[in-house]
Every structure is written in C-alpha cells, then in structure tokens.
Write an enzyme that holds these catalytic residues in place. Structure first.
Site, mmCIF file in Angstrom:
data_model
loop_
_atom_site.group_PDB
_atom_site.id
_atom_site.type_symbol
_atom_site.label_atom_id
_atom_site.label_comp_id
_atom_site.label_asym_id
_atom_site.label_seq_id
_atom_site.Cartn_x
_atom_site.Cartn_y
_atom_site.Cartn_z
ATOM 1 N N LYS A 81 0.814 -1.214 0.000
ATOM 2 C CA LYS A 81 0.000 0.000 0.000
ATOM 3 C C LYS A 81 0.852 1.270 0.000
ATOM 4 O O LYS A 81 0.369 2.342 -0.391
ATOM 5 C CB LYS A 81 -0.923 0.011 1.219
ATOM 6 C CG LYS A 81 -1.946 -1.117 1.221
ATOM 7 C CD LYS A 81 -3.217 -0.737 0.488
ATOM 8 C CE LYS A 81 -4.282 -1.812 0.610
ATOM 9 N NZ LYS A 81 -5.537 -1.429 -0.048
ATOM 10 N N SER A 126 -9.037 0.049 6.543
ATOM 11 C CA SER A 126 -8.962 -0.891 7.652
ATOM 12 C C SER A 126 -7.540 -1.046 8.157
ATOM 13 O O SER A 126 -7.295 -1.808 9.071
ATOM 14 C CB SER A 126 -9.494 -2.243 7.201
ATOM 15 O OG SER A 126 -8.677 -2.747 6.169
ATOM 16 N N ASN A 158 -3.738 -0.996 6.383
ATOM 17 C CA ASN A 158 -2.482 -0.774 5.671
ATOM 18 C C ASN A 158 -2.499 0.490 4.813
ATOM 19 O O ASN A 158 -1.490 1.198 4.742
ATOM 20 C CB ASN A 158 -2.129 -1.996 4.811
ATOM 21 C CG ASN A 158 -1.573 -3.144 5.652
ATOM 22 O OD1 ASN A 158 -1.005 -2.922 6.716
ATOM 23 N ND2 ASN A 158 -1.745 -4.364 5.170
ATOM 24 N N GLY A 209 -9.296 -4.470 -4.988
ATOM 25 C CA GLY A 209 -8.849 -4.654 -6.361
ATOM 26 C C GLY A 209 -7.757 -3.702 -6.823
ATOM 27 O O GLY A 209 -7.409 -3.696 -8.004
ATOM 28 N N GLY A 210 -7.195 -2.905 -5.913
ATOM 29 C CA GLY A 210 -6.108 -2.006 -6.315
ATOM 30 C C GLY A 210 -4.899 -2.773 -6.824
ATOM 31 O O GLY A 210 -4.339 -2.463 -7.874
#
Lengths: 379, 379
Positions: free
Chosen positions: B78, B108, B110, B221-222
């Site tokens: 991330k 949530s 990260n 889905g990143g």
C-alpha cells in the site's frame, strides 16, 4: 583431544572451504526501527525491580547487523558444524568403514536435524537420539531428510538419560559419535557463520569489517567458541548471551566466578530451548581459558519474548526464542549497554548479532503469545 | 473519472519513476520446499467434502516466485499507491493549497498507515478514518509516523459508517480524499509491485520475464487491477484470489455471473482482514470489462491458515493472512491447479505470487494458531 592441534582462525577458514558447496551464505539484514529502539535509553520505569533501578539508563548508540541463520539449511547454523564433521570424516583413512557404520548424536533438535541432513547427503546412516520433549517441528524436520538412512530414538529429557541411550546404541552399531557442540570439527564449522558475517560487513574498499563486536547465543558454546576463533585475529570483540531462567546462565556464572570452573549441569526449561545445556569442555577452553571471549550477559524470559515480538512484527522474519537472546541483551541488559556506551561513546558501535535459527512452529508461537501467557512468567 | 485518460502499462511505469525514491525494491524469494508441496498432487482424502471429492487430483508443476511486499515500507504494498497519490498531487497547479488542507482516507489499516507515512513525508496533514475493530498493530503503525501531522478518527465497522464519517471530516477540513483502492493513481502505484517482479524475474540475457502468470490477493482490487495493467502488454497472465468466507469472494461471484455486475456490499469477517471489502468500480472496469484478468479463484479459511503456517515455518518470514490467499489457491484450489496442469503440462509454470503484506501481531498469530482455534472454523 589433547593430541589435536589447537583450533585457530585457520581451522574455521579451512572448514568454510569444505562446507561451502553444502550451505547457504545467509543474508545480513539491518533495521532502522530496531536500531532506533536499541539506541534509545530505557525508561526509568522499565528498570524498576531490576538491579539497575534508580540508576541513570545507559545511552549506547547501536547499529545492528543480523546474520540470518534462520534462513540456513534446516533453519539453523547447526548445518555448518554437521556438514563440516561429515566432510572431515571423509578425510580419514578408514572412511569407507566409517561410512558403512554411520554416525550418531544426541540433540534437542537443530543439531539432530542438521546431522540427519549432512549424513544423508553423503549417504551415511545416522542414529539420532532426541528427548521426547523436543518440538514437533524439529522432530518432523529431522525425519524428513532421507527416511531410509535415518533412525530416530527417543530418550528421557535429561542430558544423562540422553547420553546413556546414545552410548548404548553407539556400541551396538559402531557408529561415529558427532556430539552437538563439544567437538573441534563442530566448533570450526559453527565459526563459519561469523567468518561470512565479517566478510559481508567489510566495505568494498576496505580490508576489515566495520563490526566492533559480535554477540551470539550461548548454550553448549559451539557457536560462541567458533565465533571467538574467527575473531581471534581481528579487532572485533566477541560476547556470549544466555537466558538467566532457572540457572541457564551457567557460563555467565562461571565466567565471573573466582575460579572460572565450568558448571557441568543445567536443568532449565527456558523458552530459549536451544540454550538449556551446560557449556562444553572444549568450548569453555576456548571461551574462558584462552580468553577469546570478552564478556557474557544474560536476560530474562520476558526480555527474550519482547525481543522476539519485535523481530517478528517489525523485521517480519521468523526466528526462534534462542536466536533473539543476543538482541535481548543489546536492548535490555544495562550492564551490556553501559559497556557499549563506555567503549564507543558518541561514535556508537556496529554490532553483529547471530540470529542462530528459526525453527519454531506456529503453535509454539501461539503458546508464547496467547492469552494464557498474559500473566507474566515468574522468574 | 471519465475525463481521465485510460490507465495503461505506461501509467504504471510513470508511477514507478515517481515513487522510486520513497519505496523499497522488495526481494523476490523462492522455496524448494514450497515448490515441492505445490507440485505434489493433493491426496484424495484432502479433497473429501469438497466439490472435487472423488475426482483425480490435479498434477500441476509449479515454480513459485514470491514478491515480498511484507518487507515494503509500512509492511505492505500500500505504500506504493499512497506515495504515488501524493506525488501526483504535487503536479497539480493548486498544490500549495492542497498541501495546506491535507489528505483524508478511510481504511482498515495498511492504506491508512501508508497514507500517513506518504503524506507526512511531504509534510501534509492527514485525516485517517479507521474502524474501531482495526488491529492494534495497524493502529499504532499509523500513529507512529509523524504524530503532529496525523489525526486518527474511529468509525463503526461497516463501510457506510466509515464513508459517512469521512465525508463529514472532509467537508470540515477541505482535505483531498485519497481512497484506498478505487482511484487511478492508487491503481497505477500498486501496479509497480508487479513491474518490479517482472523485471526481477527477467534473466540477464533476455528481454522478458520467465513468469507465465502472476496471482495476487483481491479485496478492493487495487493490487489486482494495477498488476493487470502491468501485464497487459506482456504474455504473463494475471489471476486474482479471494477468501470464500461469508461472501468475501464477491469478485469471483461477479466474474463468473452471466451479467458480470459488480457486487457492491460485502460483510465478511474472514481472517484475511485486508480482503473484506467489495471490489471498486474503476478496479472492476479494468479487471472485468477491459478483460485484463484471466481468472479469479477462492479458498477457505482453513486453507488460508495452512498456507500461512507453511510460510511462517518453512520460509521463516512473517506475512499476514491476506498475503497468503494466492498461495493457498496455488496449493489447494483444484480448479486453479487443473487449469495450470492443462495450460502448462510437463513444462510446468513459473508463477509469481504477491505477498502483499506482513502486518500481523504475535497476539494475532496466537489467536489464529492457539489451542482455542483447534476446533476448525465453520464455513
């Protein structure tokens, strides 16, 4: 043993050239987060109830270099000594006979797994005596290498029970004993971890390592005495580290006693399960009588757990409790930290730490860090 | 979004050159032990009670290449998207105003920690909306970066509660919203993990990676849509992987539905806590409508735990449950394994696996593997 030539750094170098084809050159990792924590003085509240209570906390500057033997074959440095012992047997004139009779050892785990791998790699049978309380992961790791060549026998938990069963099976099989630490070939083999570490911390333009010192875990003393040989011709100092729980710090006690007499019995159930044994005879000779080690420090069970938590959560690598004992010393032992501050001042120290192994199961981790353990271990 | 140029592989390459100074090029690890397990057919007994019961087990040959984003800054991929989003803001004409108002997100864990790091690195204030049930490790990691610039606000656990609080604080502060996955700059940033992976698996003498496919975890889905962009100009196939628990496999369901309509609500407490969200709109556009993803597979909670145990005990590295979902697919999902067998035959496949992160506390591990959990999770 008296007829053997004295072990030296050259013994370790010779060992390294013999075992290189069989072992990994494990990586050396650093962590800015862990360096920052190690270089931050402990809070006065953290020293409450210790012998350093109400003394000003030490302010060492530490740059840590972790030699990651948890990534070694079988998950521990013990592969080095075991492969070396087998390679040395190949140099004997009766090698074919030795090979047919096989090798035998007693070990709480990592040495057993290492000897099973090293002997089966050269197609020797092996007889492994393990205490019944060995961790399931270590037992299954030992059994996995080459089942048809490896026989495992379980003894009671004490070292005398283990040794009795070992003698019995050895005399039945005429196999060659490869003990876990008190043996010149094992010691020279274990010293190769530090040989690599010094080389890996030598800048390209330089002849010598940046390490001011190396600190290792200390159980039987194979790793520490090998490291001491490696560093004996260098300016790098050498320290040992032990758990203090239930007298597992036998070498610490002997090192600072008036006579320096080795303590030969230890009965400790420290969570650092690789360090429950008393230091070996030849190991003590190198560590104490030859004065090749600069100091020994010990830490509590909770300090070991704190260091383990830090490594798992921040460095994201899996190590076993025995492996973090030297890091716990660097983080929490004020005697060590004051010594570093005094020796290094504002320049600080580059300190090598041997992460000796990574063989702990997830269930073992759950036992250490689960709800049941929130009540602190009594010491 | 419609005025934005369509995202392509070039978007990912541009992102990589912007974020390189801020991120780690994480290592790619392999494990002979894990390859052996992945290349061994499952036992018929292991398929009992599944839809593959009494079918012959698949016999794929798999060589796995693990991209270790658990060693990335903040312990997860991330960081890539977050640094990219901030670098892109710097290219805007009103950057000074944006900088003074700061950025905001809901996450949530990260992504929150990543945005806190990335924004504070460029001295932007940030507002982080976290659900109160976030893991303590992720909360403390988020708070640690630059406390004076980072404000954390806690919302209820559902995504609508989070979004409501986010809107409220955003309108009060005029800060810029950087959502966790449904955003072109985030997607292009996350794609850089696979860009590095392809480059790291390209032999020196070759122009292209040896990887036949890459499989990633799939929550919002990143990561998957970014990976799909990266691979869109290469022969490397792309797969997504989800937990099946309580409908967390929303993308799997939509992918194979007649209409391909995205599912927009998910309420799952899967142990893969990074994958509890529905797939995002722009992400789904890339994954499904642009046909840049070759398939989606899902696994059970126990399969995730088995894969996690394997990585911790055999590879000796710490990853979080979400990270091992693709490995669980490779080891246990017979549809995937049969597909690999069919596509690759005796040559086998080199499969890239993104270990997306390593943020799990030792107490979290203890919960997963302690005595209490021996009763198997019901699914």
């Amino acid at each position: 043993m008296s007829t053997e030539p004295q072990l030296t750094r050259a013994s370790v170098e010779a060992a390294h050239s013999l075992i290189k084809p069989y072992i990994h050159e494990t990586p050396v990792l650093t962590s800015k987060t862990v360096d920052l924590i190690a270089s931050t003085p402990q809070l006065p509240s953290e020293l409450l109830g210790t012998k350093w209570e109400s003394q000003p906390p030490a302010k060492p500057i530490l740059r840590l270099h972790f030699k990651c033997e948890n990534f070694q074959k079988i998950g521990a440095f013990k592969a080095r000594g075991a492969f070396h012992a087998i390679e040395r047997l190949k140099q004997q004139s009766n090698w074919e006979e030795i090979k047919s009779k096989g090798v035998i050892t007693h070990s709480s785990g990592n040495h057993a797994s290492a000897l099973a791998l090293a002997s089966s790699t050269s197609l020797l049978p092996s007889y492994i005596i393990m205490p019944t309380i060995s961790s399931p992961l270590k037992i299954s790791a030992t059994q996995s290498h080459h089942p048809s060549l490896i026989s495992i026998h379980f003894s009671g938990p004490t070292s005398s029970e283990r040794e009795a069963l070992t003698s019995k099976i050895q005399s039945l099989t005429s196999s060659t004993l490869i003990p876990p630490y008190d043996h010149p070939d094992i010691i020279a083999g274990q010293g190769t971890a530090s040989l690599e570490l010094l080389s890996q911390t030598t800048p390209p333009s330089s002849q010598s390592s940046i390490l001011n010192a190396i600190i290792t875990p200390l159980g039987g003393g194979g790793l520490l005495s090998g490291t001491a040989l490696t560093c004996s011709t260098t300016p790098t100092k050498v320290y040992g580290s032990e758990p203090s729980f239930q007298g597992a710090n036998d070498a610490f006690q002997a090192f600072y006693s008036p006579t320096g007499d080795r303590i030969t019995t230890v009965k400790s159930l420290t969570i650092a399960d690789g360090l429950r044994t008393p230091v070996g005879k030849l190991n003590w000779e190198i560590i104490y009588h030859r004065k090749l080690v600069d100091g020994i420090y010990s830490v509590t069970e909770n300090q070991i757990k704190s260091a383990l938590k830090l490594v798992l959560e921040r460095m994201k690598i899996v190590v076993e409790p025995s492996a973090v004992v030297p890091l716990a010393v660097a983080l929490y032992n004020e005697d060590f930290r004051k010594m570093v501050e005094g020796e290094s001042g504002e320049k600080g120290w580059d300190l090598g730490i041997i992460f000796s192994g990574g063989n702990i199961s997830v269930e073992g981790l759950a036992k250490l860090f689960g709800e049941d353990e929130k009540k602190e271990t009594k010491e």
